[in-house]
Design an enzyme around this catalytic site. Structure first.
Site, short mmCIF file in Angstrom:
data_model
loop_
_atom_site.label_atom_id
_atom_site.label_comp_id
_atom_site.label_asym_id
_atom_site.label_seq_id
_atom_site.Cartn_x
_atom_site.Cartn_y
_atom_site.Cartn_z
CG HIS A 213 -1.95 1.01 1.18
ND1 HIS A 213 -1.54 2.37 1.71
CD2 HIS A 213 -2.99 0.98 1.01
CE1 HIS A 213 -2.17 3.26 1.60
NE2 HIS A 213 -3.47 2.77 1.04
N GLY A 214 2.05 1.24 0.83
CA GLY A 214 2.57 2.78 1.11
C GLY A 214 2.16 4.18 1.71
CG ASP A 215 0.46 7.71 2.73
OD1 ASP A 215 1.16 7.68 3.65
OD2 ASP A 215 -0.41 8.33 2.67
CG LEU A 216 -2.36 0.91 5.17
CD1 LEU A 216 -3.62 0.83 4.57
CD2 LEU A 216 -1.99 -0.92 5.63
CG ASN A 220 -4.38 7.38 4.40
OD1 ASN A 220 -5.05 8.12 4.13
ND2 ASN A 220 -2.87 7.55 3.29
#
Length: 311
Positions: A213-216, A220
């Protein structure tokens, strides 16, 4: 999206197509550079064009760091708070590649209840049309439990990655380091980033490969009808244990607490490695702590992150 999107919205249909506020323009410029200014000027026209194409009535606007998000109603345009199916979310970003990557990830996760549904997209316009999530409050707005988010974390890493046109996690982390240097310049930050780059390269070289995901973080992830629902990915291919970092450090103020949190998360996520999660925490601590320190924050959680980052 849901209450998450509306909480920071400029409410009302007329506000939704108004010029982008100055503070939002400034944040977009930090992220995307000078071209963001022209994009902001053109945004009301783009929103009107997309609303006409997709049959939307714009109700409110919000967002700011990397995108503008518009709460809309579809079909005949009537507000119908009794039926969440009437609401959709139009998301626009100045960088078409950001929209393309998000669409790739959301379509790879299609059918997974813990991920928001993409209804339509126009990556060239930097546009995504997303389903509503009800009630839509973020997990940042309430206490959450590791066992509650573990099914989401496990689902995200479960899909095939062959053929996904995405960059690597190593490249994503390099971008985050570069952004951190712009947000919190200085010799101490540069030295800490140098150490973190080396550790990240080591982790990326020896780890598994999944859709990340990278920005979890808790902001978010929304409360959905059947459990937590992830939104706003900044996806890549790499070690999925990276997605546990924000959950490991959220609200934690000392190392024993961090180790307990990591253990609880890893116990519920098949394939995760507590030692790798802790190592990724040292990498992520630099990205989170440096801007906090530059802003003068000195709370216990920030102190722990500064210690982990070597700042």
């Amino acid at each position: 999206m849901g209450v998450h999107g509306a909480s920071a919205a400029e409410t009302g249909a007329s506000a939704a197509v108004a010029p982008v506020p100055a503070d939002v323009r400034a944040r977009l410029a930090v992220r995307f550079g000078a071209p963001a200014e022209a994009w902001c000027d053109a945004l009301p026209g783009l929103v009107a064009e997309l609303a006409g194409r997709w049959g939307l009535t714009v109700r409110a606007a919000g967002g700011g760091g990397t995108a503008r998000v518009f709460r809309c109603t579809s079909g005949d345009g009537r507000e119908d708070d009794r039926d969440g199916g009437e609401s959709v979310w139009l998301k626009l970003t100045p960088d078409p590649e950001v929209a393309r990557q998000e669409a790739v990830a959301l379509r790879a996760w299609a059918g997974l209840p813990p991920v928001v549904r993409v209804l339509a997209d126009d990556p060239a316009a930097g546009a995504l049309l997303l389903a509503d999530v009800r009630p839509g409050t973020t997990l940042r707005q309430r206490a959450w439990r590791p066992e509650e988010v573990a099914p989401l974390l496990g689902a995200l890493r479960s899909v095939p990655v062959d053929g996904l046109a995405l960059g690597t996690l190593a490249e994503r982390v390099e971008f985050l380091f570069d952004l951190t240097e712009r947000r919190a310049p200085g010799a101490a930050t540069a030295a800490a980033i140098g150490r973190a780059r080396a550790l990240a390269a080591e982790l990326a070289d020896g780890g598994p490969t999944a859709l990340v995901h990278g920005d979890l973080h808790p902001g978010n992830v929304l409360d959905g009808p059947a459990g937590p629902v992830a939104i706003d990915p900044r996806p890549s291919l790499g070690d999925p244990d990276f997605d546990l970092v924000d959950w490991a450090i959220d609200g934690v103020t000392d190392r024993p607490g961090l180790e307990r949190r990591v253990g609880a998360l890893a116990a519920g996520v098949p394939g995760s490695d507590p030692e790798r999660v802790l190592a990724w925490c040292r990498v992520g601590a630099v990205v989170v702590a440096a801007p906090r320190a530059a802003a003068g924050r000195r709370d216990a959680g920030t102190a722990l992150l500064l210690e982990l980052a070597g700042l």
